[in-house]
Design a protein around this motif. Structure first.
Motif, PDB file in Angstrom:
ATOM      1  N   LYS A 131       8.834 -21.666 -30.897  1.00 43.63           N
ATOM      2  CA  LYS A 131       9.441 -21.818 -32.224  1.00 43.63           C
ATOM      3  C   LYS A 131       8.363 -21.589 -33.271  1.00 43.63           C
ATOM      4  O   LYS A 131       7.190 -21.883 -33.030  1.00 43.63           O
ATOM      5  N   VAL A 132       8.773 -21.090 -34.437  1.00 41.92           N
ATOM      6  CA  VAL A 132       7.833 -20.981 -35.557  1.00 41.92           C
ATOM      7  C   VAL A 132       7.510 -22.405 -35.990  1.00 41.92           C
ATOM      8  O   VAL A 132       8.394 -23.140 -36.424  1.00 41.92           O
ATOM      9  N   ASP A 133       6.231 -22.821 -35.821  1.00 39.03           N
ATOM     10  CA  ASP A 133       5.924 -24.210 -36.190  1.00 39.03           C
ATOM     11  C   ASP A 133       5.311 -24.339 -37.575  1.00 39.03           C
ATOM     12  O   ASP A 133       5.298 -25.412 -38.151  1.00 39.03           O
ATOM     13  N   ARG A 134       4.789 -23.200 -38.115  1.00 41.32           N
ATOM     14  CA  ARG A 134       4.389 -23.223 -39.524  1.00 41.32           C
ATOM     15  C   ARG A 134       4.189 -21.802 -40.035  1.00 41.32           C
ATOM     16  O   ARG A 134       3.993 -20.869 -39.250  1.00 41.32           O
ATOM     17  N   LYS A 135       4.252 -21.655 -41.350  1.00 40.38           N
ATOM     18  CA  LYS A 135       4.073 -20.353 -42.007  1.00 40.38           C
ATOM     19  C   LYS A 135       2.963 -20.466 -43.044  1.00 40.38           C
ATOM     20  O   LYS A 135       2.875 -21.463 -43.742  1.00 40.38           O
ATOM     21  N   GLU A 136       2.135 -19.429 -43.118  1.00 34.26           N
ATOM     22  CA  GLU A 136       1.060 -19.392 -44.115  1.00 34.26           C
ATOM     23  C   GLU A 136       1.029 -18.001 -44.737  1.00 34.26           C
ATOM     24  O   GLU A 136       0.753 -17.018 -44.044  1.00 34.26           O
TER      25      GLU A 136
ATOM     26  N   VAL B 169      10.294  -9.965 -43.927  1.00 32.32           N
ATOM     27  CA  VAL B 169      10.732 -10.828 -42.823  1.00 32.32           C
ATOM     28  C   VAL B 169      10.164 -12.238 -42.993  1.00 32.32           C
ATOM     29  O   VAL B 169      10.852 -13.228 -42.745  1.00 32.32           O
ATOM     30  N   PHE B 170       8.910 -12.322 -43.453  1.00 32.72           N
ATOM     31  CA  PHE B 170       8.272 -13.619 -43.689  1.00 32.72           C
ATOM     32  C   PHE B 170       9.130 -14.482 -44.623  1.00 32.72           C
ATOM     33  O   PHE B 170       9.270 -15.689 -44.425  1.00 32.72           O
ATOM     34  N   GLU B 171       9.698 -13.839 -45.649  1.00 27.26           N
ATOM     35  CA  GLU B 171      10.550 -14.574 -46.604  1.00 27.26           C
ATOM     36  C   GLU B 171      11.823 -15.107 -45.942  1.00 27.26           C
ATOM     37  O   GLU B 171      12.366 -16.123 -46.353  1.00 27.26           O
ATOM     38  N   GLN B 172      12.312 -14.392 -44.927  1.00 20.40           N
ATOM     39  CA  GLN B 172      13.586 -14.770 -44.296  1.00 20.40           C
ATOM     40  C   GLN B 172      13.425 -15.792 -43.172  1.00 20.40           C
ATOM     41  O   GLN B 172      14.304 -16.626 -42.946  1.00 20.40           O
ATOM     42  N   VAL B 173      12.299 -15.715 -42.462  1.00 19.56           N
ATOM     43  CA  VAL B 173      12.095 -16.602 -41.306  1.00 19.56           C
ATOM     44  C   VAL B 173      11.847 -18.034 -41.781  1.00 19.56           C
ATOM     45  O   VAL B 173      11.144 -18.270 -42.756  1.00 19.56           O
ATOM     46  N   ARG B 174      12.451 -18.977 -41.050  1.00 14.38           N
ATOM     47  CA  ARG B 174      12.272 -20.397 -41.370  1.00 14.38           C
ATOM     48  C   ARG B 174      11.471 -21.080 -40.262  1.00 14.38           C
ATOM     49  O   ARG B 174      11.542 -20.664 -39.092  1.00 14.38           O
ATOM     50  N   VAL B 175      10.767 -22.119 -40.620  1.00 10.38           N
ATOM     51  CA  VAL B 175      10.114 -22.960 -39.608  1.00 10.38           C
ATOM     52  C   VAL B 175      11.216 -23.482 -38.685  1.00 10.38           C
ATOM     53  O   VAL B 175      12.264 -23.933 -39.149  1.00 10.38           O
ATOM     54  N   GLY B 176      11.002 -23.375 -37.375  1.00  7.15           N
ATOM     55  CA  GLY B 176      12.017 -23.790 -36.399  1.00  7.15           C
ATOM     56  C   GLY B 176      12.754 -22.625 -35.779  1.00  7.15           C
ATOM     57  O   GLY B 176      13.401 -22.779 -34.733  1.00  7.15           O
ATOM     58  N   ASP B 177      12.675 -21.425 -36.402  1.00 10.18           N
ATOM     59  CA  ASP B 177      13.320 -20.257 -35.805  1.00 10.18           C
ATOM     60  C   ASP B 177      12.639 -19.911 -34.478  1.00 10.18           C
ATOM     61  O   ASP B 177      11.443 -20.150 -34.287  1.00 10.18           O
ATOM     62  N   LYS B 178      13.421 -19.322 -33.580  1.00  8.94           N
ATOM     63  CA  LYS B 178      12.936 -19.028 -32.217  1.00  8.94           C
ATOM     64  C   LYS B 178      12.027 -17.800 -32.198  1.00  8.94           C
ATOM     65  O   LYS B 178      12.224 -16.858 -32.957  1.00  8.94           O
ATOM     66  N   VAL B 179      11.052 -17.830 -31.300  1.00 11.77           N
ATOM     67  CA  VAL B 179      10.181 -16.682 -31.031  1.00 11.77           C
ATOM     68  C   VAL B 179      10.232 -16.427 -29.528  1.00 11.77           C
ATOM     69  O   VAL B 179       9.996 -17.340 -28.735  1.00 11.77           O
ATOM     70  N   VAL B 180      10.560 -15.205 -29.142  1.00 10.68           N
ATOM     71  CA  VAL B 180      10.584 -14.822 -27.732  1.00 10.68           C
ATOM     72  C   VAL B 180       9.582 -13.691 -27.507  1.00 10.68           C
ATOM     73  O   VAL B 180       9.697 -12.643 -28.137  1.00 10.68           O
ATOM     74  N   VAL B 181       8.586 -13.932 -26.646  1.00 15.91           N
ATOM     75  CA  VAL B 181       7.622 -12.886 -26.279  1.00 15.91           C
ATOM     76  C   VAL B 181       7.892 -12.533 -24.822  1.00 15.91           C
ATOM     77  O   VAL B 181       7.820 -13.396 -23.947  1.00 15.91           O
ATOM     78  N   HIS B 182       8.233 -11.266 -24.572  1.00 18.58           N
ATOM     79  CA  HIS B 182       8.679 -10.891 -23.217  1.00 18.58           C
ATOM     80  C   HIS B 182       8.196  -9.501 -22.840  1.00 18.58           C
ATOM     81  O   HIS B 182       7.765  -8.720 -23.667  1.00 18.58           O
ATOM     82  N   TRP B 183       8.304  -9.212 -21.550  1.00 21.82           N
ATOM     83  CA  TRP B 183       8.061  -7.852 -21.046  1.00 21.82           C
ATOM     84  C   TRP B 183       9.376  -7.128 -20.976  1.00 21.82           C
ATOM     85  O   TRP B 183      10.421  -7.706 -20.752  1.00 21.82           O
TER      86      TRP B 183
END
Length: 206
Positions: free
Chosen positions: A133-138, A192-206
């Protein structure tokens, strides 16, 4: 059209060839060896003389099989072609990051809102795979470990973040990150940074 031609009709040709699976990169408007190979393959399949140059018969056959390319198809947001999204990306708000295609797709409820090229960590500092999850934005950030600028950082896994990289913009895939997901399109990432919220999901996959 033949090798050496450079104009907007070549861009359309490449976009139409991409629609039917003969051209696997972003249209450039330049007719080089890859375009000639794609045209030859298309001609061979249609029982036309496989010259690698586009005559009237080849153009008519291609136009009949395809639709007029959209602006996005003529000038796609990514150099790399998006692959099929991981099933974990199909619900909710997700930064869907593929190591296979080296792309990031910002998705909402299974639809791609924005996409961009990315690069990953080196062998010694790999980008972790999994669901986060996005845990913080800077908006502005400097790495405390490496002292490099990390604008538009979206942190998701113990210091690893999606962020803009001036090095990626300058050197492309000749470099790598220290584990972060580097983006080279600053304008697109800022949106995209403006649209993403803390708590949104992040999936890193092959």
């Amino acid at each position: 059209m033949a090798k050496g031609t450079e104009n907007e009709q070549v861009r359309e040709l490449q976009a139409r060839l991409r629609q039917v699976g003969y051209f696997h990169r972003s249209p450039t408007a330049f007719y080089g060896a890859l375009t000639a190979e794609a045209v030859s393959a298309f001609q061979g399949k249609r029982e036309l003389p496989a010259t690698g140059a586009v005559d009237e018969a080849t153009w008519e056959a291609l136009v009949a099989m395809t639709r007029k390319p959209t602006q996005n198809e003529l000038r796609p947001p990514t150099t790399n072609e998006l692959d099929a999204p991981d099933p974990r990306c199909m619900t909710g708000r997700v930064l869907c990051i593929s190591k296979e295609s080296r792309t990031l797709a910002w998705m909402i409820d299974g639809k791609v809102v924005s996409a961009m090229d990315v690069r990953f960590g080196s062998v010694n500092t790999p980008t972790r795979e999994g669901t986060f999850k996005v845990d913080r934005k800077e908006r502005t950030w400097t790495s405390t470990l490496y002292h490099s600028e990390m604008p538009y950082s979206m942190f998701f896994s113990r210091g690893q973040a999606v962020h803009y990289s001036s090095d990626f913009a300058a050197r492309g895939y000749n470099g790598g990150s220290h584990g972060c997901v580097n983006v080279r399109d600053k304008t697109r990432l800022a949106q995209v940074f403006e649209q993403v919220r803390v708590g949104d999901k992040v999936v890193v996959h092959w």
